[in-house]
Design a protein around this motif. Structure first.
Motif, short mmCIF file in Angstrom:
data_model
loop_
_atom_site.label_atom_id
_atom_site.label_comp_id
_atom_site.label_asym_id
_atom_site.label_seq_id
_atom_site.Cartn_x
_atom_site.Cartn_y
_atom_site.Cartn_z
N GLY A 86 1.07 -1.05 0.11
CA GLY A 86 0.12 -0.14 0.02
C GLY A 86 0.91 1.28 0.02
N THR A 87 1.74 1.42 -0.82
CA THR A 87 2.84 2.44 -0.99
C THR A 87 2.33 3.62 -1.18
OG1 THR A 87 5.14 2.84 -1.62
CG2 THR A 87 3.61 1.94 -3.20
N GLY A 88 1.33 3.67 -2.07
CA GLY A 88 0.62 5.02 -2.54
C GLY A 88 1.63 5.76 -3.36
N PHE A 91 5.40 5.85 -0.01
CA PHE A 91 5.80 6.18 1.44
C PHE A 91 5.47 4.81 2.37
CE2 PHE A 91 4.73 10.40 0.05
CZ PHE A 91 5.89 10.92 -0.09
N LEU A 108 4.59 -2.07 -3.78
CA LEU A 108 3.07 -2.58 -4.02
C LEU A 108 1.84 -1.66 -3.63
CD1 LEU A 108 1.75 -6.28 -3.24
CD2 LEU A 108 0.34 -4.59 -2.51
N ASP A 109 1.04 -1.64 -4.82
CA ASP A 109 -0.28 -1.09 -4.47
C ASP A 109 -1.53 -1.34 -5.54
OD1 ASP A 109 -0.72 1.74 -2.83
OD2 ASP A 109 -2.28 1.38 -4.14
N SER A 110 -2.58 -1.49 -5.04
CA SER A 110 -3.73 -1.71 -5.90
C SER A 110 -4.05 -0.93 -7.01
CB SER A 110 -4.89 -2.55 -5.00
OG SER A 110 -5.06 -1.25 -4.14
N THR A 111 -3.69 0.45 -6.57
CA THR A 111 -4.00 1.50 -7.40
C THR A 111 -3.00 1.62 -8.40
OG1 THR A 111 -5.32 2.33 -5.69
CG2 THR A 111 -5.00 3.93 -7.40
N LYS A 114 -1.18 5.32 -8.81
CA LYS A 114 -0.26 5.74 -7.77
C LYS A 114 1.09 5.36 -8.25
CE LYS A 114 -3.54 6.76 -4.36
NZ LYS A 114 -4.00 6.70 -2.71
N ALA A 135 -0.80 -5.05 -7.68
CA ALA A 135 -1.82 -5.95 -7.22
C ALA A 135 -2.27 -5.58 -5.75
CB ALA A 135 -0.78 -7.25 -6.75
N ARG A 136 -3.36 -6.51 -5.45
CA ARG A 136 -3.64 -6.57 -4.29
C ARG A 136 -2.86 -7.33 -3.29
NH1 ARG A 136 -9.56 -4.75 -2.76
NH2 ARG A 136 -8.91 -5.56 -0.85
N ALA A 137 -2.43 -6.88 -2.05
CA ALA A 137 -1.79 -7.70 -1.17
C ALA A 137 -2.26 -8.90 -1.07
CB ALA A 137 -1.68 -7.05 0.37
N GLU A 138 -3.51 -9.10 -0.86
CA GLU A 138 -4.22 -10.52 -0.89
C GLU A 138 -3.78 -11.40 -1.97
OE1 GLU A 138 -5.70 -7.63 -0.45
OE2 GLU A 138 -7.68 -7.95 0.31
N ARG A 156 2.40 1.55 5.73
CA ARG A 156 1.91 2.70 6.57
C ARG A 156 0.67 3.19 6.22
NH1 ARG A 156 4.49 9.07 6.27
NH2 ARG A 156 3.15 9.14 4.62
N ALA A 157 -0.45 3.40 7.17
CA ALA A 157 -1.58 3.92 6.62
C ALA A 157 -2.39 3.12 5.60
CB ALA A 157 -1.66 5.41 6.44
N TYR A 167 -2.32 -8.95 5.28
CA TYR A 167 -1.76 -8.51 3.90
C TYR A 167 -0.33 -8.56 4.03
CZ TYR A 167 -6.14 -5.45 3.35
OH TYR A 167 -7.18 -5.09 3.23
N1 SAM Z 1 1.45 4.20 2.32
C1 SAM Z 1 1.21 5.44 1.87
C2 SAM Z 1 1.28 6.80 2.80
O1 SAM Z 1 1.68 6.33 3.94
O2 SAM Z 1 1.33 7.74 2.34
C3 SAM Z 1 -0.32 5.52 1.27
C4 SAM Z 1 -1.30 5.19 2.31
S1 SAM Z 1 -2.89 5.28 1.28
C5 SAM Z 1 -3.86 5.88 2.64
C6 SAM Z 1 -3.38 3.52 1.29
C7 SAM Z 1 -2.89 2.84 0.26
O3 SAM Z 1 -2.94 1.34 0.38
C8 SAM Z 1 -3.66 3.40 -0.95
O4 SAM Z 1 -2.85 3.82 -2.07
C9 SAM Z 1 -4.40 2.04 -1.28
O5 SAM Z 1 -4.41 2.03 -2.88
C10 SAM Z 1 -3.51 0.93 -0.91
N2 SAM Z 1 -3.95 -0.35 -0.37
C11 SAM Z 1 -5.23 -0.58 0.31
N3 SAM Z 1 -5.66 -1.94 0.52
C12 SAM Z 1 -4.74 -2.45 -0.37
C13 SAM Z 1 -4.62 -3.82 -0.71
N4 SAM Z 1 -5.38 -4.85 -0.02
N5 SAM Z 1 -3.68 -4.23 -1.54
C14 SAM Z 1 -2.73 -3.51 -1.94
N6 SAM Z 1 -2.85 -1.98 -1.85
C15 SAM Z 1 -3.79 -1.61 -0.82
#
Ligand code: SAM
Length: 247
Positions: A86-88, A91, A108-111, A114, A135-138, A156-157, A167
């Protein structure tokens, strides 16, 4: 009259804080990359939602310095395989890649969009040790190339702790660590995640409390050791860890 932030004063602040708080010496090249990262973040943030933080001085503390606090619990990143779930906008993973050119970082991120930003930062700034994984972490946690191969898994977050454990722990190798970067709820959530941690092959090692300059609330690094293989039934299908966390 207060002067607006200039890139130079912000980066001088980052250099001073990194040294005094974390004992890290930032080179001019690294500072240049953090400066370029800031510029690109602000530029792309006008088109897509990457961060709610738009003051360069705040980006330096809340994004860069906060990401670098991982060095308090991982003394050497060089040679390590790290995946940031969920690196966004990158970070903490991309910050670690910039700081430690010999770390092998997967973002890794599902979006996808980003990750396109993170890829652009790597291309523009010449960061060669980070790759993206859309990918999704799952899903990643079930696949052989990613399952139980990483020395360090960060997040993070991203999600509440019990789901976050599902995850992250499947991706950590035995002997590796998961580091969850949490806010005020860290202790309470770690207790709530106790069953998920042990079920998934983890053991809570420590919670490190960190006071970042200019922020009123402390930050916490929840460090979990991977001590046993994750049972094959985990991670469950996408969405299930959030809907039905292991409690
Ligand atoms: N880690 C970054 C930060 O602290 O700035 C981004 C945080 S953002 C609030 C959460 C991120 O997690 C989003 O980019 C979202 O797409 C990703 N995310 C949430 N659930 C996820 C999953 N199951 N697999 C992959 N990414 C996921």
């Amino acid at each position: 009259m207060p002067q607006p932030d200039t890139g130079k004063t912000v980066l001088t602040g980052l250099r001073v804080y990194a040294k005094s708080l974390l004992g890290l010496e930032l080179t001019d090249k690294q500072l240049g990359r953090f400066s370029g990262f800031t510029d690109l973040l602000l530029e792309w943030n006008q088109r897509m939602n990457l961060t709610g933080i738009t003051e360069p001085a705040e980006i330096a503390v809340r994004h860069f310095l906060d990401s670098l606090t991982l060095t308090l619990v991982v003394p050497r990143f060089d040679g390590l395989r790290l995946i940031d779930v969920g690196t966004g906008a990158g970070f903490p993973g991309l910050v670690i890649a910039i700081m430690f050119p010999d770390a092998h970082v997967t973002l890794l991120d599902s979006t996808g969009k980003k990750l396109r930003f993170a890829e652009h930062v790597c291309d523009a700034l010449g960061v060669g040790n980070a790759r993206t994984l859309h990918a999704r972490a799952e899903e990643a946690g079930k696949q052989k190339p990613y399952r139980e191969v990483y020395d360090v898994v960060t997040a993070r977050a991203v999600a509440r702790m019990p789901a976050l454990m599902e995850y992250t722990l499947p991706l950590a190798k035995i002997g590796g660590q998961v580091i969850a970067m949490r806010g005020t709820e860290a202790y309470e959530e770690s207790n709530r995640a106790a069953r998920a941690i042990s079920e998934l092959g983890g053991e809570l090692f420590a919670i490190e409390d960190i006071q970042l300059p200019t922020l009123s609330n402390p930050r916490h690094l929840v460090v979990i050791d991977k001590i046993a293989a994750t049972p094959r039934r985990y991670p469950r299908n996408a969405g299930t860890p959030e809907r039905q966390p292991i409690l």
